[in-house]
Design an enzyme around this catalytic site. Sequence first.
Site, PDB file in Angstrom:
ATOM      1  N   SER A   2       0.810  -1.079  -0.328  1.00  0.00           N
ATOM      2  CA  SER A   2      -0.170   0.081   0.119  1.00  0.00           C
ATOM      3  C   SER A   2       1.231   1.164  -0.026  1.00  0.00           C
ATOM      4  CB  SER A   2      -0.993   0.536   1.048  1.00  0.00           C
ATOM      5  OG  SER A   2      -1.597   0.953   1.667  1.00  0.00           O
ATOM      6  N   TYR A  15      -2.727  -0.153  10.585  1.00  0.00           N
ATOM      7  CA  TYR A  15      -2.929  -0.999   8.862  1.00  0.00           C
ATOM      8  C   TYR A  15      -1.495  -0.406   8.435  1.00  0.00           C
ATOM      9  CZ  TYR A  15      -4.283  -0.942   4.064  1.00  0.00           C
ATOM     10  OH  TYR A  15      -4.166  -1.051   2.757  1.00  0.00           O
TER      11      TYR A  15
END
Length: 251
Positions: free
Chosen positions: A142, A155
């Site tokens: 990501s 996250y």
Amino acid sequence: MMSSLFDLTGKTALVTGSSQGIGLALAKGLAESGASVLLNGRNAERLADASASMPGSVGLSFDVTDAEAVKQAVDSYEANCGPIDVLVNNAGMQLRGPLEAYDPADFDRLMRTNVNSAFYVGQAVAKHMIGRGAGKIINIASVQTALARPGIAPYTASKGAVGNLTKGMATDWARYGLQVNAIAPGYFKTPLNEALYTDADFSAWLETRTPAGRWGEVDELQGACIFLASSASSFVNGQTLFVDGGISVSL
């Protein structure tokens, strides 16, 4: 010659978490380049719908956070159906919240889904790839592999781990003929980001913050995946390719 570098005809690709969103888009891109695709997900109904949208694909339902279930599913497919040549570790989740109030159970669940699963499936598939002396593993990282934003610290930690796990996999397995790399998507309109792209203020901020001036479309991730799955990337190992409209390189 150039087109053959990206030709995946005769290859079988397993894409985890591929019943919707980025995973399904990547699966479709691999199929369009000639690969036979194995779709994976825990929701049987959603997986069946995804398979129906991709004629020729096969649904392989197992829980990526269950190490034994992963091993059984991978070993069974390899024994009864044939080799898995390409693995895309895409399964992931997001649980937002202030770090000081974050539930430890949610932290554990998020890490199991985003990090443990990449290890479990990667290890199970790599054992077979190593025996053949060839294989491609693509982990979905990501933009948060490199950047942080308020409210998503767990996250961010998980995707940082995916980036470093990719380096470790490449370091251990490149000697056996495997290429292990990662794709780091920026902000794309997916079910995982629904709370963000439906927020007008956030969307306005993101479009201003991103040099490309817009959200990404999931199909724009297909090229990177095809490259890393194909012989075009035969000497690329341990890298994280950011596909983010430039957000990670611009202040």
